[in-house]
Design a protein around this motif. Sequence first.
Motif, PDB file in Angstrom:
ATOM      1  N   ILE A 215       0.846  -1.150  -0.111  1.00 46.35           N
ATOM      2  CA  ILE A 215       0.151   0.098  -0.051  1.00 46.35           C
ATOM      3  C   ILE A 215       0.881   0.939   0.089  1.00 46.35           C
ATOM      4  O   ILE A 215       1.648   1.352   1.008  1.00 46.35           O
ATOM      5  CB  ILE A 215      -0.882  -0.133   1.301  1.00 46.35           C
ATOM      6  N   PRO A 216       0.790   2.142  -1.110  1.00 45.09           N
ATOM      7  CA  PRO A 216       1.913   3.210  -1.168  1.00 45.09           C
ATOM      8  C   PRO A 216       1.496   4.204  -0.190  1.00 45.09           C
ATOM      9  O   PRO A 216       0.177   4.419  -0.285  1.00 45.09           O
ATOM     10  CB  PRO A 216       1.762   3.537  -2.548  1.00 45.09           C
ATOM     11  N   PRO A 217       2.396   4.961   0.433  1.00 49.36           N
ATOM     12  CA  PRO A 217       1.926   6.047   1.344  1.00 49.36           C
ATOM     13  C   PRO A 217       1.866   7.466   0.488  1.00 49.36           C
ATOM     14  O   PRO A 217       2.173   7.406  -0.605  1.00 49.36           O
ATOM     15  CB  PRO A 217       3.176   6.123   2.273  1.00 49.36           C
ATOM     16  N   THR A 218       1.394   8.440   1.269  1.00 48.37           N
ATOM     17  CA  THR A 218       1.217   9.648   0.448  1.00 48.37           C
ATOM     18  C   THR A 218       2.678  10.293   0.189  1.00 48.37           C
ATOM     19  O   THR A 218       3.651   9.823   0.709  1.00 48.37           O
ATOM     20  CB  THR A 218       0.377  10.638   1.474  1.00 48.37           C
ATOM     21  N   ARG A 321      -2.570   8.679   6.091  1.00 55.71           N
ATOM     22  CA  ARG A 321      -2.935   8.883   4.854  1.00 55.71           C
ATOM     23  C   ARG A 321      -3.817  10.169   4.708  1.00 55.71           C
ATOM     24  O   ARG A 321      -4.030  11.134   4.080  1.00 55.71           O
ATOM     25  CB  ARG A 321      -3.544   7.846   4.038  1.00 55.71           C
ATOM     26  N   ARG A 322      -4.960  10.158   5.391  1.00 55.63           N
ATOM     27  CA  ARG A 322      -6.053  11.217   5.539  1.00 55.63           C
ATOM     28  C   ARG A 322      -5.391  12.288   6.063  1.00 55.63           C
ATOM     29  O   ARG A 322      -5.842  13.541   5.737  1.00 55.63           O
ATOM     30  CB  ARG A 322      -7.255  10.573   6.124  1.00 55.63           C
ATOM     31  N   LEU A 323      -4.632  12.280   7.273  1.00 57.74           N
ATOM     32  CA  LEU A 323      -4.007  13.267   8.068  1.00 57.74           C
ATOM     33  C   LEU A 323      -3.129  14.077   6.756  1.00 57.74           C
ATOM     34  O   LEU A 323      -3.374  15.499   6.739  1.00 57.74           O
ATOM     35  CB  LEU A 323      -3.323  12.875   9.266  1.00 57.74           C
ATOM     36  N   ASP A 324      -2.357  13.390   6.230  1.00 58.29           N
ATOM     37  CA  ASP A 324      -1.527  14.062   5.215  1.00 58.29           C
ATOM     38  C   ASP A 324      -2.408  14.893   4.204  1.00 58.29           C
ATOM     39  O   ASP A 324      -1.918  16.125   3.705  1.00 58.29           O
ATOM     40  CB  ASP A 324      -0.677  13.150   4.819  1.00 58.29           C
ATOM     41  N   LYS A 325      -3.344  14.366   3.665  1.00 54.87           N
ATOM     42  CA  LYS A 325      -4.045  14.665   2.604  1.00 54.87           C
ATOM     43  C   LYS A 325      -4.853  16.267   3.094  1.00 54.87           C
ATOM     44  O   LYS A 325      -4.726  16.961   2.329  1.00 54.87           O
ATOM     45  CB  LYS A 325      -5.182  13.782   1.982  1.00 54.87           C
ATOM     46  N   ARG A 326      -5.134  16.026   4.302  1.00 53.88           N
ATOM     47  CA  ARG A 326      -5.784  17.138   4.820  1.00 53.88           C
ATOM     48  C   ARG A 326      -5.089  18.387   5.295  1.00 53.88           C
ATOM     49  O   ARG A 326      -5.081  19.570   4.908  1.00 53.88           O
ATOM     50  CB  ARG A 326      -6.782  16.850   6.126  1.00 53.88           C
ATOM     51  N   LEU A 327      -3.877  18.054   5.608  1.00 51.73           N
ATOM     52  CA  LEU A 327      -2.630  18.945   6.129  1.00 51.73           C
ATOM     53  C   LEU A 327      -2.146  19.525   4.833  1.00 51.73           C
ATOM     54  O   LEU A 327      -1.869  20.967   4.929  1.00 51.73           O
ATOM     55  CB  LEU A 327      -1.715  18.204   6.972  1.00 51.73           C
ATOM     56  N   ILE A 368      -5.347  17.850  13.365  1.00 54.04           N
ATOM     57  CA  ILE A 368      -4.672  16.892  14.086  1.00 54.04           C
ATOM     58  C   ILE A 368      -5.657  16.287  15.076  1.00 54.04           C
ATOM     59  O   ILE A 368      -5.574  15.076  15.679  1.00 54.04           O
ATOM     60  CB  ILE A 368      -3.509  17.503  14.714  1.00 54.04           C
ATOM     61  N   ALA A 369      -6.360  17.102  15.938  1.00 54.67           N
ATOM     62  CA  ALA A 369      -7.300  16.761  16.938  1.00 54.67           C
ATOM     63  C   ALA A 369      -8.320  15.977  16.352  1.00 54.67           C
ATOM     64  O   ALA A 369      -8.926  15.008  17.000  1.00 54.67           O
ATOM     65  CB  ALA A 369      -7.625  18.011  17.597  1.00 54.67           C
ATOM     66  N   ALA A 370      -8.991  16.516  15.271  1.00 54.36           N
ATOM     67  CA  ALA A 370      -9.857  15.728  14.560  1.00 54.36           C
ATOM     68  C   ALA A 370      -9.456  14.347  14.291  1.00 54.36           C
ATOM     69  O   ALA A 370     -10.387  13.263  14.145  1.00 54.36           O
ATOM     70  CB  ALA A 370     -10.447  16.322  13.403  1.00 54.36           C
ATOM     71  N   GLU A 371      -8.051  14.047  13.789  1.00 54.03           N
ATOM     72  CA  GLU A 371      -7.596  12.736  13.514  1.00 54.03           C
ATOM     73  C   GLU A 371      -7.288  11.801  14.769  1.00 54.03           C
ATOM     74  O   GLU A 371      -6.753  10.997  14.637  1.00 54.03           O
ATOM     75  CB  GLU A 371      -6.528  12.802  12.802  1.00 54.03           C
ATOM     76  N   GLY A 372      -7.608  12.444  15.982  1.00 58.76           N
ATOM     77  CA  GLY A 372      -7.191  11.581  17.176  1.00 58.76           C
ATOM     78  C   GLY A 372      -5.764  11.666  17.528  1.00 58.76           C
ATOM     79  O   GLY A 372      -5.273  10.771  18.380  1.00 58.76           O
TER      80      GLY A 372
END
Length: 584
Positions: A215-218, A321-327, A368-372
């Motif tokens: 699974i490739p990372p961002t 992955r979702r954290l990186d996309k959002r940031l 970051i807080a939303a991602e736990g």
Amino acid sequence: MSSGRKLTREEIWKRIRETSKEEFILAEMKRLGFWPSDSAQPTLAEDFLEERRTLMARMRELGRDLGKLEDPEAALQQLHKERKAAALERREQTRRKRNEQRFQRASDWHRQQQESISYLGEGLHASLAQKSLNHARLAAQALPLIGNAAELARAMGITLHELRFLCFQREVSTINHYQRFSIPKKTGGERIISAPMPRLKRAQYWLLVNILDKIPPTASAQGFVKARNILTNALPHVGQAVLINLDLENFFPSISYPRIKGIYRQLGYSEEVATLCALLSTEAPTAAYELDGQRYFVKTAPAELPQGAPTSPALSNLLCRRLDKRLRGAAAKLGFVYSRYADDLTFSAASADNQTIKQLLWRVRKIIAAEGLKVHPRKTQVMRRHQRQEVTGVVVNERPSVCRKELKRFRALLFQIGKDGPSGKHWRSGELFDSIQGYANFVTMVHPEKGEPLLQQVAQLRRKYRSESPRKAAGPLSPARFRASAAGGTAPREQWWQAQPRPAPVLELTQQQREELERQRKQALAPTQPAPPAGAPPRPMPGTSSVPSSTQPPRTEPPSILPWWMWWLILVLAAILLRRCIAL
């Protein structure tokens, strides 16, 4: 012989031995005139013989009952004896039935344990019962199609019992699959490392190579990715006017078991397989206690991502992955460039005022807080162009380089080692020559022109003070071979111990059954008499004489159950009945 003379008892037994009982009766009937001498031997009807046998049995039974009635105490004892025997028989049958039912349940459970995993601890039973997987999603990502625990164990090259052993969860246990130790942090404090034992590490390497690495990372993730390192993480931020560094607090421990399980579920695996993979990839913190010479590990917190397992870096990248996309999206809207190396977040921009920086920091903290996750409050840095801008240890003000002061101290240390020897010298933490070798490699990676001379100088010092690192032969447990064999589903060495299945249940026998088996065993082991050779005289029975029969005295038969006069009465009645049948 005279027809009127009465035979003696010895004569009767002698004639019966010489002929047979039926022939003797027939001869006597002819002698006494009850049967014609020229007639054949009579044949009594089968119904008559059966009726006579029944009547005789009934007469004996009535005789026994009559004897009991004559002695009430004996009759009562006999009744108690019969009732006790019946009760013991019922109890014996109940015990046998209960043992058979218990044996059947144990056999069913043993058979189920050979084929599947149904229990791994409290709260995990429901997850193991769901076995549906997403074939299309797994095939699209070129991931192995594994639908249950048996297939997962087979793919890893381990037994189902070994997989159960590695995944089983207990609140208190005498076994720990991790070795915990601490190393000093660069900024102070200690970092807890949980290194898995070889048996667990083998399963984790299989997960890493066959699932997680596919699974490739961002593009923003620079840590723990092939062909990416701290230098590639620093290059996007070279020559920027503003540089912002943030650190995620307790990054690995903040990633809990449910989130890891969700990653495997999102890949397309069933609830059962995702549960097993998540248990293999996480660790529950424990506290060790000694009691009566035995060491116990008591669970102190829910399972989390261990810092030291080979699967943890890849799982952290997949989780972010979702954290990186959002940031990355939030940073791009404000004109910033974003990259992440493990838990270090870096933002940079060619120009940005204080208001834009505050806006970026507010958005980043919210995401970051939303991602736990949580931002470390004391590790947020905003660096301008006139300051030393550093990203994961690399200075990026104008070009990638190292800190001048630190490089100057390092050169001075090498000079002192060459002049006075290594005694009393140290560099950071760890063994002296290994530490200076590592820093020289780091300088060479960032700035090859400065690093090559340092590598040559370190090599000269190693030769001078005979501190060359001993070259170990690549054995079966070397890191490279261990990882390759684990990824291929084979044991790292031939004698690789695994958890073995429990023995099959055995039917519990009652005391009466054990006595019967013991009696049969003794009978089977009793020596048998060898067969006599051909032509040899028959061997005498035990208790008999071996003298020839011609010299032996005549034997006397034991007395009959019925008196002699009753035999004669039966004989007369039979003769009369036969004559009537013939007359008819």
